[in-house]
Design a protein around this motif. Structure first.
Motif, PDB file in Angstrom:
ATOM      1  N   ALA A   1      11.386  29.904   0.530  1.00  0.00           N
ATOM      2  CA  ALA A   1      10.911  28.575   0.132  1.00  0.00           C
ATOM      3  C   ALA A   1      11.940  27.870  -0.743  1.00  0.00           C
ATOM      4  CB  ALA A   1       9.582  28.693  -0.601  1.00  0.00           C
ATOM      5  N   VAL A   2      12.632  28.635  -1.587  1.00  0.00           N
ATOM      6  CA  VAL A   2      13.685  28.067  -2.430  1.00  0.00           C
ATOM      7  C   VAL A   2      14.854  27.604  -1.574  1.00  0.00           C
ATOM      8  CG1 VAL A   2      15.376  28.576  -4.235  1.00  0.00           C
ATOM      9  CG2 VAL A   2      13.031  29.426  -4.438  1.00  0.00           C
ATOM     10  N   LEU A   3      15.251  28.451  -0.641  1.00  0.00           N
ATOM     11  CA  LEU A   3      16.355  28.103   0.250  1.00  0.00           C
ATOM     12  C   LEU A   3      16.036  26.859   1.067  1.00  0.00           C
ATOM     13  CD1 LEU A   3      17.257  31.697   1.535  1.00  0.00           C
ATOM     14  CD2 LEU A   3      18.522  30.333  -0.150  1.00  0.00           C
ATOM     15  N   ASP A   4      14.811  26.773   1.565  1.00  0.00           N
ATOM     16  CA  ASP A   4      14.448  25.607   2.381  1.00  0.00           C
ATOM     17  C   ASP A   4      14.327  24.357   1.513  1.00  0.00           C
ATOM     18  OD1 ASP A   4      13.888  24.750   5.068  1.00  0.00           O
ATOM     19  OD2 ASP A   4      11.847  24.332   4.408  1.00  0.00           O
ATOM     20  N   HIS A   5      13.888  24.526   0.278  1.00  0.00           N
ATOM     21  CA  HIS A   5      13.845  23.393  -0.654  1.00  0.00           C
ATOM     22  C   HIS A   5      15.248  22.828  -0.858  1.00  0.00           C
ATOM     23  CE1 HIS A   5      12.733  20.976  -4.124  1.00  0.00           C
ATOM     24  NE2 HIS A   5      13.672  21.565  -4.845  1.00  0.00           N
ATOM     25  N   ILE A   6      16.219  23.705  -1.029  1.00  0.00           N
ATOM     26  CA  ILE A   6      17.609  23.274  -1.193  1.00  0.00           C
ATOM     27  C   ILE A   6      18.098  22.570   0.070  1.00  0.00           C
ATOM     28  CG2 ILE A   6      19.985  24.084  -1.494  1.00  0.00           C
ATOM     29  CD1 ILE A   6      18.835  26.368  -3.196  1.00  0.00           C
ATOM     30  N   ARG A   7      17.768  23.116   1.221  1.00  0.00           N
ATOM     31  CA  ARG A   7      18.185  22.494   2.490  1.00  0.00           C
ATOM     32  C   ARG A   7      17.636  21.079   2.626  1.00  0.00           C
ATOM     33  NH1 ARG A   7      15.905  21.221   7.104  1.00  0.00           N
ATOM     34  NH2 ARG A   7      13.912  22.138   6.458  1.00  0.00           N
ATOM     35  N   VAL A   8      16.349  20.930   2.344  1.00  0.00           N
ATOM     36  CA  VAL A   8      15.701  19.626   2.515  1.00  0.00           C
ATOM     37  C   VAL A   8      16.234  18.608   1.517  1.00  0.00           C
ATOM     38  CG1 VAL A   8      13.507  18.393   2.363  1.00  0.00           C
ATOM     39  CG2 VAL A   8      13.607  20.612   3.518  1.00  0.00           C
ATOM     40  N   LYS A   9      16.271  18.989   0.241  1.00  0.00           N
ATOM     41  CA  LYS A   9      16.673  18.043  -0.794  1.00  0.00           C
ATOM     42  C   LYS A   9      18.158  17.674  -0.713  1.00  0.00           C
ATOM     43  CE  LYS A   9      14.479  16.777  -3.831  1.00  0.00           C
ATOM     44  NZ  LYS A   9      13.675  15.555  -4.002  1.00  0.00           N
ATOM     45  N   SER A  10      18.979  18.596  -0.230  1.00  0.00           N
ATOM     46  CA  SER A  10      20.417  18.330  -0.115  1.00  0.00           C
ATOM     47  C   SER A  10      20.767  17.566   1.151  1.00  0.00           C
ATOM     48  CB  SER A  10      21.196  19.650  -0.116  1.00  0.00           C
ATOM     49  OG  SER A  10      20.951  20.376   1.082  1.00  0.00           O
ATOM     50  N   ARG A  11      19.829  17.507   2.102  1.00  0.00           N
ATOM     51  CA  ARG A  11      20.066  16.914   3.426  1.00  0.00           C
ATOM     52  C   ARG A  11      21.208  17.632   4.157  1.00  0.00           C
ATOM     53  NH1 ARG A  11      22.101  12.343   3.639  1.00  0.00           N
ATOM     54  NH2 ARG A  11      22.876  12.215   1.501  1.00  0.00           N
ATOM     55  N   GLY A  12      21.415  18.899   3.806  1.00  0.00           N
ATOM     56  CA  GLY A  12      22.425  19.685   4.493  1.00  0.00           C
ATOM     57  C   GLY A  12      23.837  19.428   4.032  1.00  0.00           C
ATOM     58  N   VAL A  13      24.008  18.673   2.932  1.00  0.00           N
ATOM     59  CA  VAL A  13      25.344  18.375   2.414  1.00  0.00           C
ATOM     60  C   VAL A  13      25.852  19.574   1.622  1.00  0.00           C
ATOM     61  CG1 VAL A  13      26.685  16.892   0.873  1.00  0.00           C
ATOM     62  CG2 VAL A  13      24.921  15.898   2.351  1.00  0.00           C
ATOM     63  N   VAL A  14      27.003  20.102   2.027  1.00  0.00           N
ATOM     64  CA  VAL A  14      27.499  21.352   1.467  1.00  0.00           C
ATOM     65  C   VAL A  14      27.739  21.240  -0.031  1.00  0.00           C
ATOM     66  CG1 VAL A  14      29.392  23.032   1.515  1.00  0.00           C
ATOM     67  CG2 VAL A  14      28.517  22.076   3.653  1.00  0.00           C
ATOM     68  N   ARG A  15      28.368  20.157  -0.481  1.00  0.00           N
ATOM     69  CA  ARG A  15      28.656  20.008  -1.907  1.00  0.00           C
ATOM     70  C   ARG A  15      27.371  20.068  -2.745  1.00  0.00           C
ATOM     71  NH1 ARG A  15      31.559  15.349   0.051  1.00  0.00           N
ATOM     72  NH2 ARG A  15      33.762  15.814   0.433  1.00  0.00           N
TER      73      ARG A  15
END
Length: 243
Positions: free
Chosen positions: A189-203
């Motif tokens: 859930a933490v990993l997916d939260h990061i994915r969603v909020k970052s919009r997949g931007v690596v930086r």
């Protein structure tokens, strides 16, 4: 956070692009294109390819103020040449050097110069006269703009569009880069939260993981799993308050 390149999907695709160009049949054109939105890791991947022990190449980064002379002078410098000052003479010297040394040419931020016919034709001239791989890298619009230059477009046999990092990529970044106890894991859930909020931007992903890393090392979770509750107080993503 460890300082290393992580073999996520975009990096793997870029490596495959270069390998295909280097091993292509002589009848297959040898130019490549890597494109995508800002922040998806294009420059990092390109520099990784350039720095591989197996890569024999020249790397240049275009600038908004570049002219045909300035970009050719920069390529010449990276080739170890002394510029003559005349663009056509510099181009001839570059072609001879690239052919003799079998260099691959990596051109980063090419979207800055895609509107210059002379510069883009110079890249094509280098390829046509050497048949060594030329890899152009730019933002998402570069593919469309190159498609209108048929002579250049027809020489591109390999192209990769960098995509937003997915859940597996985020997990790979966390596993490979975070310097935390090996028994501690991030909940999905933490990993997916990061994915969603970052919009997949690596930086943005790396910034969030770095903040979690500091928090975990200072206060590790008792059960070894970092949950959403554990990161609820962390400001992982820049937010702008509205009055």
């Amino acid at each position: 956070m460890r300082n290393k390149i992580v073999d996520v999907k975009n990096v793997s695709a870029a490596m495959a692009l270069l390998e295909n160009l280097l091993t292509r049949s002589q009848i297959v054109p040898g130019m490549g294109l890597i494109h995508g939105e800002s922040g998806f890791g294009k420059t990092t991947a390109l520099q990784y390819l350039f720095n591989l022990d197996t890569t024999n190449g020249v790397y240049v980064r275009c600038c908004a103020s570049d002219t045909p002379t300035s970009i050719l002078n920069r390529i010449a410098k990276e080739c170890g040449l002394v510029s003559t000052g005349r663009a056509y003479q510099t181009l001839d010297s570059i072609i001879e050097c690239v052919r003799r040394n079998e260099f691959s040419l990596f051109v980063d931020e090419a979207d800055y110069v895609v509107g210059s016919k002379k510069i883009m034709e110079s890249f094509r001239d280098i390829y046509d006269n050497t048949e060594q791989p030329v890899v152009l890298v730019g933002m998402e619009e570069i593919a469309r703009r190159i498609s209108h230059r048929k002579q250049l477009h027809n020489r591109i046999s390999e192209w990769v569009e960098f995509k937003p990092a997915d859940l597996q990529d985020v997990a790979t970044f966390a596993y490979e880069l975070m310097e935390i106890d090996e028994h501690i894991q991030l909940d999905d859930a933490v990993l997916d939260h990061i994915r969603v909020k970052s919009r997949g931007v690596v930086r943005t992903i790396l910034s969030a993981l770095s903040k979690i890393e500091r928090s975990v090392n200072g206060n590790p979770p008792p059960d070894g799993v970092v949950t959403m509750d554990d990161i609820s107080s962390l400001d992982l993503f820049m937010t702008v308050a509205r009055n």
